[in-house]
Design a protein around this motif. Sequence first.
Motif, PDB file in Angstrom:
ATOM      1  N   ILE A  85    -115.966 -27.938  93.633  1.00 23.79           N
ATOM      2  CA  ILE A  85    -115.427 -28.458  94.897  1.00 23.79           C
ATOM      3  C   ILE A  85    -114.220 -27.590  95.250  1.00 23.79           C
ATOM      4  O   ILE A  85    -113.278 -27.477  94.466  1.00 23.79           O
ATOM      5  CB  ILE A  85    -115.022 -29.941  94.759  1.00 23.79           C
ATOM      6  N   ASP A 140    -122.533 -35.855  96.989  1.00 23.39           N
ATOM      7  CA  ASP A 140    -121.281 -36.400  96.453  1.00 23.39           C
ATOM      8  C   ASP A 140    -120.178 -35.337  96.448  1.00 23.39           C
ATOM      9  O   ASP A 140    -119.045 -35.598  96.849  1.00 23.39           O
ATOM     10  CB  ASP A 140    -121.513 -36.935  95.032  1.00 23.39           C
ATOM     11  N   LYS A 141    -120.534 -34.115  96.030  1.00 21.07           N
ATOM     12  CA  LYS A 141    -119.544 -33.020  96.012  1.00 21.07           C
ATOM     13  C   LYS A 141    -119.120 -32.655  97.433  1.00 21.07           C
ATOM     14  O   LYS A 141    -117.938 -32.426  97.710  1.00 21.07           O
ATOM     15  CB  LYS A 141    -120.103 -31.801  95.278  1.00 21.07           C
ATOM     16  N   ASN A 152    -119.111 -34.609 100.018  1.00 20.65           N
ATOM     17  CA  ASN A 152    -118.299 -35.686 100.592  1.00 20.65           C
ATOM     18  C   ASN A 152    -116.893 -35.700 100.027  1.00 20.65           C
ATOM     19  O   ASN A 152    -115.930 -35.955 100.746  1.00 20.65           O
ATOM     20  CB  ASN A 152    -118.970 -37.039 100.370  1.00 20.65           C
ATOM     21  N   ARG A 153    -116.783 -35.415  98.735  1.00 20.40           N
ATOM     22  CA  ARG A 153    -115.445 -35.369  98.135  1.00 20.40           C
ATOM     23  C   ARG A 153    -114.598 -34.279  98.780  1.00 20.40           C
ATOM     24  O   ARG A 153    -113.407 -34.468  99.042  1.00 20.40           O
ATOM     25  CB  ARG A 153    -115.549 -35.170  96.619  1.00 20.40           C
ATOM     26  N   SER A 201    -111.166 -34.753 101.251  1.00 22.74           N
ATOM     27  CA  SER A 201    -109.883 -34.070 100.983  1.00 22.74           C
ATOM     28  C   SER A 201    -109.459 -33.234 102.204  1.00 22.74           C
ATOM     29  O   SER A 201    -108.279 -33.194 102.567  1.00 22.74           O
ATOM     30  CB  SER A 201    -109.965 -33.195  99.727  1.00 22.74           C
ATOM     31  N   TYR A 215    -122.511 -42.064 103.097  1.00 21.47           N
ATOM     32  CA  TYR A 215    -121.402 -41.143 102.796  1.00 21.47           C
ATOM     33  C   TYR A 215    -120.376 -41.140 103.930  1.00 21.47           C
ATOM     34  O   TYR A 215    -119.163 -41.127 103.680  1.00 21.47           O
ATOM     35  CB  TYR A 215    -121.953 -39.738 102.539  1.00 21.47           C
ATOM     36  N   GLU A 220    -118.099 -44.029 103.670  1.00 21.05           N
ATOM     37  CA  GLU A 220    -117.003 -43.806 102.706  1.00 21.05           C
ATOM     38  C   GLU A 220    -115.834 -43.099 103.390  1.00 21.05           C
ATOM     39  O   GLU A 220    -114.672 -43.441 103.164  1.00 21.05           O
ATOM     40  CB  GLU A 220    -117.487 -42.905 101.550  1.00 21.05           C
ATOM     41  N   GLU A 223    -112.101 -44.651 104.063  1.00 22.29           N
ATOM     42  CA  GLU A 223    -110.954 -43.934 103.492  1.00 22.29           C
ATOM     43  C   GLU A 223    -109.927 -43.536 104.557  1.00 22.29           C
ATOM     44  O   GLU A 223    -108.722 -43.560 104.310  1.00 22.29           O
ATOM     45  CB  GLU A 223    -111.493 -42.675 102.797  1.00 22.29           C
TER      46      GLU A 223
END
Length: 341
Positions: free
Chosen positions: A106, A169-170, A172-173, A177, A212, A215, A219
């Motif tokens: 990431i 998942d990667k 979205n993370r 950020s 996703y 999320e 956040e």
Amino acid sequence: MSMINMKEWCLGIMDCPERTAIPIMTHPGIELCGCTVREAVTDGQVHAEVIRKLNEIYPAAACTVIMDLTVEAEAFGAKVVFEDNEVPNVVGRLVTDVASVKGLQIPSLKEGRISEYLKANKLAAEYIMDKPVFGGCIGPFSLAGRLFDMSEMMMALYMETETIRLLLDKCNRFIISYLRAMKATGVNGVIIAEPAAGLVSNEDCLEFSSAYIAEIVKELQDDNFMIVLHNCGNTGHCTAAMVETKAASLHFGNKIDMVNVLKECPENILLMGNLDPVGILKMATPEKIKKEVLTLLENTSQWRNYVLSTGCDVPPEVPLENIKAFYEALNEYNNKKQSEL
């Protein structure tokens, strides 16, 4: 930097008897500034000047940064090709199987052009105080498709589901950020472009995109920062999945019937769209554009949560008289409605 309560701003648009417009439009500003697309997408200062120039000339209800769907893929390490006056393009595949997805790092926010885009957002938010400025980013499903190759990913969704989930998942993370940093620049929201999610069924859109995006919304969305979800791939089959994200606004492409969308979606979220940016705004005559805009406004007149927009990003080299015709039609419609009161 303006602290605008975006919930109140949305309500203000809905309560206003006049129609407002927020075209997704930056390329005409590049031409008005006399710079190239390459300069605007690689230099945050030039990019912000483009947004400022457009804001001086056109009365949009909000400003948008360039919809560049290569920035995040490039940060991951994807190869991007730049032409002087065309939108950048991702070429090749970065990941091909479970091993390469597991090994995918990431990226930090120092990679690629991320810092230039954050600079553009910050400067635009400082320049423009009287209306919202929306940043832009790609959605997780569309980003994964750019890294894995879209047609390969469509097969892998069913054959290698866990690999794609790990990739999503990667993605979205990283997006979370990036958007945290974008929010800190002072912009008032973000338009998340998720066109690839329109390629799958409503059920798959829910599972591999909306879950996703939800999320991200949870956040980051609050009174001062709103999420606009754009999916120009949706032909009407995955509108329900878009609503499930809880984004404060949904933005639709020109392949969809805007009246059907307005009937299907909750009345408490802003719905934007959907004049064809290429077939109409770029290629048609000013007379045809006026006719199309007026028809769209008349057809959607009973919904207070509708905002006139383009179906996607306005491409390079749209004649300025065509943009003028877009706004003239909006004024004509509003004047007519005002005289009827």
